[in-house]
Enzyme design. Structure first.
Site, PDB file in Angstrom:
ATOM      1  N   GLN A 279       6.665   4.999  -9.875  1.00  0.00           N
ATOM      2  CA  GLN A 279       6.128   4.358 -11.071  1.00  0.00           C
ATOM      3  C   GLN A 279       7.021   4.678 -12.261  1.00  0.00           C
ATOM      4  OE1 GLN A 279       1.674   4.510 -11.454  1.00  0.00           O
ATOM      5  NE2 GLN A 279       1.841   5.973  -9.780  1.00  0.00           N
TER       6      GLN A 279
ATOM      7  N   HIS B  96       7.309  -0.682   5.102  1.00  0.00           N
ATOM      8  CA  HIS B  96       6.081   0.071   4.833  1.00  0.00           C
ATOM      9  C   HIS B  96       6.149   1.487   5.387  1.00  0.00           C
ATOM     10  CE1 HIS B  96       1.734   0.620   4.125  1.00  0.00           C
ATOM     11  NE2 HIS B  96       1.733   1.251   5.282  1.00  0.00           N
TER      12      HIS B  96
ATOM     13  N   HIS C 143       7.060   4.068  -2.837  1.00  0.00           N
ATOM     14  CA  HIS C 143       7.113   3.494  -4.173  1.00  0.00           C
ATOM     15  C   HIS C 143       7.041   4.603  -5.223  1.00  0.00           C
ATOM     16  CE1 HIS C 143       2.783   4.261  -4.043  1.00  0.00           C
ATOM     17  NE2 HIS C 143       2.722   3.994  -5.338  1.00  0.00           N
TER      18      HIS C 143
ATOM     19  N   ASN D  26       5.386   9.843  -6.616  1.00  0.00           N
ATOM     20  CA  ASN D  26       4.407  10.686  -5.937  1.00  0.00           C
ATOM     21  C   ASN D  26       4.472  10.363  -4.454  1.00  0.00           C
ATOM     22  OD1 ASN D  26       3.459  11.594  -8.445  1.00  0.00           O
ATOM     23  ND2 ASN D  26       1.894   9.997  -8.551  1.00  0.00           N
TER      24      ASN D  26
ATOM     25  N   CYS E 175      -1.617  -3.767   2.825  1.00  0.00           N
ATOM     26  CA  CYS E 175      -0.875  -3.050   1.789  1.00  0.00           C
ATOM     27  C   CYS E 175      -0.413  -4.008   0.693  1.00  0.00           C
ATOM     28  CB  CYS E 175       0.328  -2.331   2.402  1.00  0.00           C
ATOM     29  SG  CYS E 175       1.403  -1.557   1.171  1.00  0.00           S
TER      30      CYS E 175
ATOM     31  N   CYS F  40       3.652  -4.385   0.375  1.00  0.00           N
ATOM     32  CA  CYS F  40       4.473  -5.032   1.397  1.00  0.00           C
ATOM     33  C   CYS F  40       4.773  -6.475   0.979  1.00  0.00           C
ATOM     34  CB  CYS F  40       3.750  -5.028   2.740  1.00  0.00           C
ATOM     35  SG  CYS F  40       3.726  -3.420   3.571  1.00  0.00           S
TER      36      CYS F  40
END
Length: 360
Positions: A190, A135, A188, A175, A70, A73
Site C-alpha cells: 500500500q 496469486h 501486494h 504487510n 480474490c 487477481c
C-alpha cells in the site's frame, strides 16, 4: 516502463505499469459499484501531540476472501475484480476503503467544541500496489526485473502523491502474512499519503537535526559507515546499498536497507541505484524466508523525507521487521512495549545478523 491510467466503475484511478511490448490496457470495469464514501477524521492527542486517524467506514472492507474471489487477481469471465485486465505486471489503484481520501468533507474543529482536542478532515490518499498477477507468488520470488518495475511504480506514485494538496508525507509499505494482520493474501502493498508528518518521522527528524548541528554530518550516514566498517551486523550489500541489522534492533528479525548516497525519497534514486536495490533486497528477503524454513511474516516500511519540509535531513531507507521470534512463536507487544514504548528484544542484533547470514 509503459504507464497506462484508467478508471474503475466507481471513478477510482487505476494505473498499469508494464514492461515494453505489453498489450494496451483497454479493459472496462463492468461491476456496478456504489460511490466510494470515506468519512475519515484525524484528531490530535492533547497528551502526546500525535495525530490519530478515525476511519470507521473501513469496518466493511474485504476480509480473507477465498482465492477464487480474490479482488487483486486479474478479472476472469464472470468474476470481475479490482483489476479489469486479464493479466498485469504491476498495478496501482485507489483503495476502495481508504484511511484517507482527497474528497473527505469537513472543516477543522475541536472535539465537543471545547478547544482541547483539534480535529481535521482526514484528507490524503491511499493506494494499493499489486506486485504481480500471480496469486500464489511473493515479493521474494519476483525477478530483479520485476522488482525494478515495482521500484519505478513506487517512485511514480511518491511523486504523484507529493503533489496532492494537503499530503505531508508519502509512505509505501508491505504487510505480509496473517500474523501481521493481512486480510488479502495476494502479494501486494500500500501507499499512504498522510495529511501530517508521522510521529516516528518527527522523532527521527529531531534526532537528525540535533546530530547535524553537533557533528555537521547526517546521523544515518555515520551509522551506515560504522556498520560497513564493523561488518558484525551486515546481512547483504551491493554497489549502492547495504542491508544490516540495526545496532539497537527492536524486533526478533529486523533489517535496514540503506542507500550509500543521501537521497530524500525514492524518486531521487538513479537507475543504477534502483537496479542494485532489487538485487540486495531480494537477497535479504530470501534469507528471511530461509530463516525458519517458512515464509516470514513481515512489514516492509519505506522511510522517506516529508513532502514540504526538512527534506535535507531525510535519508531514504527501508525497514523490514517481523514479529516471528521462532518458527512457531510470536513476539507480542506487551506492557513495556505497548504501554511505555520501551522495547525488550530476546536476541541481540549480532545474533540476528548471524542467523540471517547463515540462512543464505
Amino acid at each position: 516502463m509503459k504507464r497506462t491510467v484508467r478508471h474503475l466503475a466507481d471513478g477510482r484511478e487505476i494505473i498499469y505499469f508494464d514492461q515494453p511490448g505489453a498489450p494496451d490496457r483497454v479493459a472496462e470495469d463492468t461491476r456496478d459499484l456504489p460511490p466510494v464514501s470515506a468519512a475519515s477524521e484525524i484528531r490530535r492527542d492533547p497528551l502526546t501531540g500525535e495525530w490519530v486517524a478515525m476511519a470507521a467506514h473501513r469496518q466493511t472492507r474485504t476480509y480473507k476472501p477465498p482465492a477464487d474471489l480474490c479482488p487483486l487477481c486479474p478479472s476472469k469471465p464472470g468474476k470481475p475484480s479490482e483489476i479489469p485486465e486479464s493479466d498485469y505486471d504491476v498495478v496501482v489503484f485507489e483503495n476502495r476503503f481508504p484511511s484517507f481520501a482527497e474528497d473527505v468533507v469537513g472543516a477543522p474543529s475541536t472535539v465537543d467544541g471545547l478547544g482541547l482536542v483539534p480535529t481535521r478532515p482526514g484528507r490524503g490518499r491511499c493506494e494499493v500496489v499489486c506486485f504481480t498477477s500471480d496469486h500464489d507468488g511473493a515479493f521474494s520470488r519476483l525477478s530483479s526485473k520485476q522488482v525494478r518495475a515495482v521500484v519505478d511504480a513506487w517512485a511514480d506514485r511518491t511523486a504523484a502523491l507529493s503533489e496532492v494538496p494537503g499530503v505531508e508525507q508519502v509512505f509505501p509499505f508491505e504487510n505480509r502474512g496473517e500474523e501481521i494482520g493481512v486480510t488479502l493474501s495476494h502479494p501486494h502493498g500500500q501507499i499512504y499519503g498522510y495529511p501530517f508528518v508521522t510521529p516516528k518521522t518527527e522523532r527521527m527528524l529531531d534526532v537528525a537535526r540535533a546530530y547535524q548541528a553537533e557533528h555537521g554530518r547526517p546521523v544515518l550516514g555515520d551509522v551506515l559507515a560504522a556498520e560497513q566498517k564493523s561488518g558484525a551486523r551486515v546481512v547483504a550489500s551491493g554497489e549502492h546499498w547495504t542491508a544490516y541489522v540495526p545496532p539497537a534492533a527492536r524486533w526478533p528479525v529486523e533489517v535496514h536497507v540503506v542507500p550509500h548516497r543521501q537521497v530524500a525519497d525514492i524518486p531521487e534514486l538513479t537507475d543504477a541505484e534502483r537496479d542494485d536495490f532489487a538485487d540486495v533486497y531480494l537477497d535479504v528477503l530470501r534469507r528471511c524466508d530461509a530463516l525458519y524454513d517458512r515464509p516470514l511474516p513481515y512489514i516492509a516500511a519505506w522511510h522517506q523525507a516529508p513532502v514540504r519540509r526538512d527534506r535535507e535531513l531525510g535519508w531514504l531507507h527501508l525497514e523490514l521487521f517481523s514479529v516471528l521470534r521462532a518458527k512457531d512463536k510470536l513476539k507480542y507487544l506487551a506492557g513495556s512495549e505497548s504501554g511505555m514504548a520501551v522495547w525488550i528484544n530476546d536476541a541481540t542484533p549480532e545474533q540476528i545478523a548471524e542467523r540471517l547470514r547463515a540462512a543464505g
